[in-house]
Design a protein around this motif. Structure first.
Motif, PDB file in Angstrom:
ATOM      1  N   THR B 334       0.834  -1.213   0.000  1.00 36.45           N
ATOM      2  CA  THR B 334       0.000   0.000   0.000  1.00 36.45           C
ATOM      3  C   THR B 334       0.867   1.261   0.000  1.00 36.45           C
ATOM      4  O   THR B 334       0.447   2.307  -0.491  1.00 36.45           O
ATOM      5  CB  THR B 334      -0.920   0.024   1.240  1.00 36.45           C
ATOM      6  OG1 THR B 334      -1.429  -1.274   1.455  1.00 36.45           O
ATOM      7  CG2 THR B 334      -2.050   1.000   1.080  1.00 36.45           C
ATOM      8  N   GLY B 335       2.038   1.163   0.598  1.00 34.04           N
ATOM      9  CA  GLY B 335       2.973   2.299   0.602  1.00 34.04           C
ATOM     10  C   GLY B 335       2.745   3.283   1.728  1.00 34.04           C
ATOM     11  O   GLY B 335       3.503   4.245   1.872  1.00 34.04           O
ATOM     12  N   VAL B 336       1.730   3.068   2.547  1.00 37.34           N
ATOM     13  CA  VAL B 336       1.464   4.051   3.601  1.00 37.34           C
ATOM     14  C   VAL B 336       2.270   3.735   4.868  1.00 37.34           C
ATOM     15  O   VAL B 336       2.705   4.638   5.584  1.00 37.34           O
ATOM     16  CB  VAL B 336      -0.065   4.187   3.859  1.00 37.34           C
ATOM     17  CG1 VAL B 336      -0.659   2.946   4.450  1.00 37.34           C
ATOM     18  CG2 VAL B 336      -0.375   5.391   4.725  1.00 37.34           C
ATOM     19  N   GLU B 337       2.543   2.452   5.113  1.00 36.16           N
ATOM     20  CA  GLU B 337       3.353   2.113   6.298  1.00 36.16           C
ATOM     21  C   GLU B 337       4.786   2.623   6.131  1.00 36.16           C
ATOM     22  O   GLU B 337       5.464   2.931   7.103  1.00 36.16           O
ATOM     23  CB  GLU B 337       3.304   0.613   6.612  1.00 36.16           C
ATOM     24  CG  GLU B 337       3.807  -0.330   5.510  1.00 36.16           C
ATOM     25  CD  GLU B 337       5.306  -0.513   5.489  1.00 36.16           C
ATOM     26  OE1 GLU B 337       5.903  -0.613   6.563  1.00 36.16           O
ATOM     27  OE2 GLU B 337       5.890  -0.531   4.392  1.00 36.16           O
ATOM     28  N   LYS B 338       5.241   2.725   4.888  1.00 35.72           N
ATOM     29  CA  LYS B 338       6.584   3.266   4.625  1.00 35.72           C
ATOM     30  C   LYS B 338       6.685   4.698   5.146  1.00 35.72           C
ATOM     31  O   LYS B 338       7.715   5.102   5.705  1.00 35.72           O
ATOM     32  CB  LYS B 338       6.853   3.240   3.114  1.00 35.72           C
ATOM     33  CG  LYS B 338       8.068   4.034   2.669  1.00 35.72           C
ATOM     34  CD  LYS B 338       8.125   4.107   1.147  1.00 35.72           C
ATOM     35  CE  LYS B 338       9.322   4.890   0.661  1.00 35.72           C
ATOM     36  NZ  LYS B 338       9.223   6.331   0.944  1.00 35.72           N
ATOM     37  N   LEU B 339       5.592   5.445   4.985  1.00 37.62           N
ATOM     38  CA  LEU B 339       5.598   6.840   5.435  1.00 37.62           C
ATOM     39  C   LEU B 339       5.758   6.906   6.953  1.00 37.62           C
ATOM     40  O   LEU B 339       6.428   7.789   7.498  1.00 37.62           O
ATOM     41  CB  LEU B 339       4.309   7.536   5.016  1.00 37.62           C
ATOM     42  CG  LEU B 339       4.045   7.566   3.509  1.00 37.62           C
ATOM     43  CD1 LEU B 339       2.661   8.142   3.221  1.00 37.62           C
ATOM     44  CD2 LEU B 339       5.116   8.382   2.789  1.00 37.62           C
ATOM     45  N   MET B 340       5.155   5.940   7.631  1.00 40.05           N
ATOM     46  CA  MET B 340       5.254   5.886   9.088  1.00 40.05           C
ATOM     47  C   MET B 340       6.701   5.613   9.509  1.00 40.05           C
ATOM     48  O   MET B 340       7.227   6.244  10.430  1.00 40.05           O
ATOM     49  CB  MET B 340       4.323   4.764   9.568  1.00 40.05           C
ATOM     50  CG  MET B 340       4.014   4.777  11.025  1.00 40.05           C
ATOM     51  SD  MET B 340       2.784   3.486  11.377  1.00 40.05           S
ATOM     52  CE  MET B 340       3.383   2.953  12.958  1.00 40.05           C
ATOM     53  N   ARG B 341       7.350   4.691   8.803  1.00 39.09           N
ATOM     54  CA  ARG B 341       8.752   4.383   9.131  1.00 39.09           C
ATOM     55  C   ARG B 341       9.652   5.582   8.828  1.00 39.09           C
ATOM     56  O   ARG B 341      10.556   5.903   9.598  1.00 39.09           O
ATOM     57  CB  ARG B 341       9.218   3.151   8.331  1.00 39.09           C
ATOM     58  CG  ARG B 341       8.565   1.854   8.787  1.00 39.09           C
ATOM     59  CD  ARG B 341       9.139   0.648   8.065  1.00 39.09           C
ATOM     60  NE  ARG B 341       8.547   0.429   6.757  1.00 39.09           N
ATOM     61  CZ  ARG B 341       9.179   0.565   5.598  1.00 39.09           C
ATOM     62  NH1 ARG B 341      10.434   0.945   5.573  1.00 39.09           N
ATOM     63  NH2 ARG B 341       8.570   0.345   4.458  1.00 39.09           N
ATOM     64  N   ASP B 342       9.397   6.209   7.674  1.00 42.19           N
ATOM     65  CA  ASP B 342      10.224   7.369   7.291  1.00 42.19           C
ATOM     66  C   ASP B 342      10.058   8.502   8.310  1.00 42.19           C
ATOM     67  O   ASP B 342      11.034   9.145   8.708  1.00 42.19           O
ATOM     68  CB  ASP B 342       9.826   7.872   5.895  1.00 42.19           C
ATOM     69  CG  ASP B 342      10.310   6.941   4.783  1.00 42.19           C
ATOM     70  OD1 ASP B 342      11.082   6.004   5.087  1.00 42.19           O
ATOM     71  OD2 ASP B 342       9.918   7.145   3.623  1.00 42.19           O
ATOM     72  N   ALA B 343       8.808   8.735   8.718  1.00 48.91           N
ATOM     73  CA  ALA B 343       8.556   9.820   9.677  1.00 48.91           C
ATOM     74  C   ALA B 343       9.260   9.546  11.005  1.00 48.91           C
ATOM     75  O   ALA B 343       9.797  10.451  11.643  1.00 48.91           O
ATOM     76  CB  ALA B 343       7.058   9.990   9.891  1.00 48.91           C
ATOM     77  N   LYS B 344       9.263   8.278  11.409  1.00 53.85           N
ATOM     78  CA  LYS B 344       9.905   7.928  12.686  1.00 53.85           C
ATOM     79  C   LYS B 344      11.405   8.241  12.617  1.00 53.85           C
ATOM     80  O   LYS B 344      11.989   8.713  13.595  1.00 53.85           O
ATOM     81  CB  LYS B 344       9.683   6.447  12.993  1.00 53.85           C
ATOM     82  CG  LYS B 344      10.084   6.035  14.409  1.00 53.85           C
ATOM     83  CD  LYS B 344       9.158   6.638  15.439  1.00 53.85           C
ATOM     84  CE  LYS B 344       9.653   6.438  16.853  1.00 53.85           C
ATOM     85  NZ  LYS B 344       8.902   7.225  17.830  1.00 53.85           N
ATOM     86  N   TYR B 345      12.002   7.974  11.460  1.00 54.52           N
ATOM     87  CA  TYR B 345      13.439   8.270  11.331  1.00 54.52           C
ATOM     88  C   TYR B 345      13.699   9.774  11.361  1.00 54.52           C
ATOM     89  O   TYR B 345      14.739  10.221  11.841  1.00 54.52           O
ATOM     90  CB  TYR B 345      14.003   7.619  10.065  1.00 54.52           C
ATOM     91  CG  TYR B 345      14.766   6.351  10.376  1.00 54.52           C
ATOM     92  CD1 TYR B 345      14.211   5.404  11.237  1.00 54.52           C
ATOM     93  CD2 TYR B 345      16.022   6.091   9.846  1.00 54.52           C
ATOM     94  CE1 TYR B 345      14.894   4.238  11.554  1.00 54.52           C
ATOM     95  CE2 TYR B 345      16.718   4.925  10.167  1.00 54.52           C
ATOM     96  CZ  TYR B 345      16.144   4.007  11.019  1.00 54.52           C
ATOM     97  OH  TYR B 345      16.825   2.858  11.341  1.00 54.52           O
TER      98      TYR B 345
END
Lengths: 508, 375
Positions: B334-345
């Motif tokens: 979906t590509g939305v969980e990637k945004l969560m990981r990127d934001a955490k970094y």
């Protein structure tokens, strides 16, 4: 992952209700089960967690059967199976205690055993009729080198949260259908995000027998995954909890004989509610275990790692740790409260009913005789089981139990996210190993806010059961009442209708 | 470095190019970029070099496009809508190059990707007689970079340029990197690296520091924080867009899920966070053009504050976005969980936010001691 070194307090000290509601023997058994789960976690789960996470990121269909075998040796596949069928006779409390221990080590691996327990849950409602079939087969397989796994399939591609709620179910986009044929049903359709779906031998699967009226024809079937027409479309690539597969299942005219209809046709919505009441405290425990895992790893790192030198002296760090301890403690109390409410109050009477206990004393050899099996699997026996349920509990008791379970689940999920996120922030990008472990737990934690109904849906259950004190129609109807019009206060259907219509501040 | 600044027309054109690149190239490659695929990163980098975003702050004689810090930050936000990792590469490269001397810059080949590596003085890296020693974990964007600029914190920040492959340096891929994977992280080991000539100036930028076109180590760190805030904003925007679109399309209980308060409350909270996000591209960076014609004088405290606010908001927004998607959002495709990981970094870089809070309070206390509380 880091060995979990902290000493634990006795369960009876942390949870006095275990003594009030049960007896000392139950608590001792629970302590033994927890110790067994902890040993399994330390010896087998922790050492493999990171490697399995890495491998399943590269190939989501990779699965570690060795770990399942090791779990079987520690009794992790049978603790929920009734004692007459050879299992440990546990319920929600046992499942929750095991889940916290395993999840502190690895939530993904724990989910393999959790999803297996979820698959078993609907069969428990089937009563003695289920003891000598698949349940005893599962116990036998645990002692072999090829243990069998179970799964529970509810979610569909076009219907997720709404299939877990009897009122939303009425309007859900259900595309599956169980068609009545001589001797049984033909099942067609797709199920999505099914934990263990690709590795389970037996699947308890819910489907309507009339797609135009899913709420009243929702039925639980026990499906053999080796049946003709059954296939796994794909295994999903997940953000976390990867050790356990989430699969999309396809059913093309899969035949299920009448005797593998769990409970009765049309009882599926009520069964789903009870199953969720049973499974949500363990999900709260999964989340608590994840939070505990992060907290314990952080403590070890702060105390022992050179890179963390001086951090424990900082008030900020001390306050964060205190807040974590507080949150974990409250989350654990919430799930134990919900689990013991269900086991000792809502469903305890049915499980300890004299008739059920008496049948449990009948040797399995006699129960397995064709005539006795026929009697146990008969419609009359199924109705008797439901009748016992009605005599020993009430819809209001189960509704309260569902609400407490939902509260434990939603609270736990939020705590897991907060604690893992805060632990990661203390560590930052330092320390490859600790960071990788905390990042994994943080990814794993997110799923706790989503599965077993999103936290939002669960909080609406809390509203209905505790704030509004509604009574949900969550027991299968007695046969004599099946055609009767439900009393006005029997369910929340009316109030949910209002919510959907924009009243009560619900969905507009 | 040039003393020219971009006009509003040039700024709009640049932002349009960055937006176009994000939408058409970065989003299309997001799966490969999230895998840290070298070829995909290299191709995206070539496109960025094509529009001059690799050396945006440099003057024409160094092949730059003479952007102000403000414009660079605005471009970073647009790029991060496409991929936070690629936007981070742009930030790290521009900041690294801005700390180098004219002489050093003249030796860097066109299109080379450099990376700025923030490190803790004393614990991670030590400097003794002009030689660097130490070990830096999870250095974002360092793997595959042609050169590194290591900036040390402490009372006298300093920056040191190191060519990739310099004797005594060893880079190893950080295989556990969870977020911003298109800025591949490395574990860097430095053993007696000879750095006779620091790249940047310490302790802070003033008019005289600007004269030879170098950015100080302290300002480089501030730019890193402001840039990370801009990237977090871009990631949050993308998460909100995706969640909104999904909430319109997905039905539950017979209606679109956006009709349920449970979902619309989350979308509304996202919209509020976005509306109130610190506009780093238009913020207090180089605002006094008389004193700082380059637009490089960064308000250190403001940079810390926007970094904390923007990254916390991005983590909350991306987490809510996954929640709106439900089980679908938890799936990688979906590509939305990637945004969560990127934001955490973003929340953890260049330092975790609680450490940034600490630094902010240090400057507040310093202000009080000097009797000049800052505005």
């Amino acid at each position: 992952m880091t060995p979990l070194a902290r000493k634990q307090r006795p369960l009876s000290e942390d949870f006095p209700r275990l003594i009030d509601g049960g007896n000392a023997l139950d608590v001792r058994e629970l302590e033994r089960l927890r110790a067994r789960a902890r040993r399994f976690a330390e010896e087998h789960v922790s050492p493999r967690a990171m490697e399995i996470d890495r491998r399943t990121d590269e190939d989501p269909s990779w699965f570690d059967w060795d770990l399942v075998r090791a779990g079987a040796e520690h009794g992790m596949l049978s603790f929920l199976i009734p004692k007459p069928a050879g299992g440990g006779g546990g319920l929600s409390t046992e499942a929750a205690v095991v889940m916290e221990e395993l999840c502190a080590a690895c939530p993904g691996i724990a989910l393999i055993f959790g999803a297996h327990a979820l698959g078993i849950s609907p069969l428990l409602l089937g009563g003695p009729s289920q003891w000598d079939g698949v349940l005893s087969e599962l116990v036998c397989s645990e002692r072999t080198t090829r243990p069998l796994l179970m799964a529970c399939a509810i979610t569909e591609p076009e219907a997720g949260t709404d299939v877990e709620d009897p009122d939303l179910l009425a309007r859900a986009r259900i595309t599956s259908h169980a068609r009545r044929v001589p001797g049984g049903f033909r099942l067609s359709g797709a199920k999505r995000f099914i934990s263990n779906g690709s590795v389970a031998r037996w699947i308890t699967l819910l489907m309507p027998t009339d797609p135009r009226d899913p709420a009243h024809t929702w039925t639980c079937f026990l499906v053999d995954a080796s049946s003709e027409g059954f296939s796994v479309n794909r295994v999903e690539h997940k953000m976390g909890q990867r050790a356990a597969h989430a699969a999309e299942l396809a059913l093309d005219e899969v035949f299920v004989p009448d005797e593998r209809v769990v409970s009765r046709e049309g009882d599926g919505a009520a069964a789903t509610m009870i199953v969720l009441a049973c499974s949500r405290p363990p999900v709260g425990a999964i989340a608590t275990g994840i939070a505990r895992g992060a907290y314990e790893r952080l403590l070890v790192w702060l105390e022992e790692d050179r890179a963390a030198k001086g951090l424990l002296e900082r008030q900020h760090v001390q306050l964060v740790l205190a807040s974590m301890e507080e949150e974990i403690h409250l989350a654990r109390q919430a799930y134990m409260d919900a689990a013991t409410e269900l086991d000792y109050r809502a469903l305890g009477g049915a499980m300890r009913h004299p008739a059920v206990r008496a049948l449990g004393h009948v040797p399995a050899g006699i129960r397995k005789r064709r005539s006795v099996r026929g009697l146990l699997a008969s419609d009359r026996m199924r109705d008797t089981t439901i009748s016992i349920l009605h005599r020993t509990t009430s819809e209001s008791a189960v509704t309260r139990s569902v609400a407490l379970s939902s509260m434990a689940k939603a609270r736990g999920g939020d705590v897991a996210m907060r604690v893992t996120g805060a632990a990661l922030e203390i560590v930052g990008l330092r320390g490859v190993r600790i960071r990788a472990e905390l990042e994994k737990l943080w990814r794993d934690a997110k799923l706790c806010q989503i599965y077993e109904g999103t936290n939002q849906l669960n909080r609406l259950e809390v509203y209905r059961g505790l704030c509004r004190r509604e009574t949900i129609a969550c027991l299968p109807p007695l046969l004599a009442h099946r055609s009767a019009v439900p009393p006005p206060d029997a369910g929340v259907g009316g109030s949910r209708e209002k919510i959907l219509a924009g009243e009560n501040g619900g969905p507009r | 470095m040039s003393t020219q600044t971009t006009t509003s027309g040039e700024r709009a054109a640049l932002l349009a190019m960055a937006r176009d690149l994000a939408r058409h190239e970065l989003l299309a490659r997001s799966v490969d970029l999230d895998r840290g695929d070298r070829e995909a990163i290299a191709e995206c980098w070539r496109s960025l070099v094509g529009v001059g975003l690799d050396r945006a702050l440099l003057g024409e004689r160094h092949g730059g496009v003479e952007l102000s810090v403000r414009d660079l930050l605005a471009a970073l936000e647009e790029l991060a809508v496409g991929d936070g990792g690629i936007a981070m590469c742009v930030l790290l490269c521009n900041t690294a190059l801005a700390t180098l001397t004219d002489e050093q810059l003249s030796e860097i080949p066109w299109g080379a990707r450099w990376a700025l590596v923030p490190a803790t003085s004393g614990t991670e890296v030590t400097v003794s007689d002009g030689a660097l020693d130490g070990r830096i974990e999870c250095a974002l964007g360092a793997l595959g970079a042609h050169g590194l600029v290591v900036i040390l914190d402490g009372p006298e920040p300093a920056a040191f340029a190191i060519d990739a492959g310099a004797a005594g340096s060893r880079l190893e891929r950080d295989v556990t990197q969870m977020g911003l994977r298109a800025a591949p992280a490395a574990l860097i080991e430095l053993a007696d690296i000879d750095c006779p000539c620091p790249a940047g100036r310490a302790p802070a930028l003033d008019g005289s520091d600007c004269s030879n076109g170098m950015m100080s180590a302290a300002n480089a760190r501030a730019l890193l924080r402001a840039g990370t805030a801009a990237i977090a904003n871009g990631i949050a925007r993308r998460a909100h867009e995706m969640a909104l679109e999904y909430a319109h399309a997905r039905q539950q209980g017979g209606v679109a899920i956006i009709e349920h308060d449970a979902v619309s409350d989350m979308l509304s909270a996202m919209a509020v966070r976005l509306a109130c996000r610190p506009e780093v591209g238009a913020g207090r960076f180089g605002s006094d053009m008389t004193a700082d014609p380059l637009g490089l004088a960064i308000d250190q405290k403001y940079a810390l504050a926007v970094k904390i606010a923007a990254t916390d908001a991005a983590v909350a927004t991306t987490t809510d976005a996954v929640q709106v998607f439900g089980g679908t959002g938890y799936m990688v495709e979906t590509g939305v969980e990637k945004l969560m990981r990127d934001a955490k970094y973003c929340q953890l870089f260049p330092e975790p936010n609680w450490v940034a809070h600490d630094e902010l309070m240090r400057s507040e206390r310093a202000g009080l001691r000097s009797g000049e509380p800052e505005q």
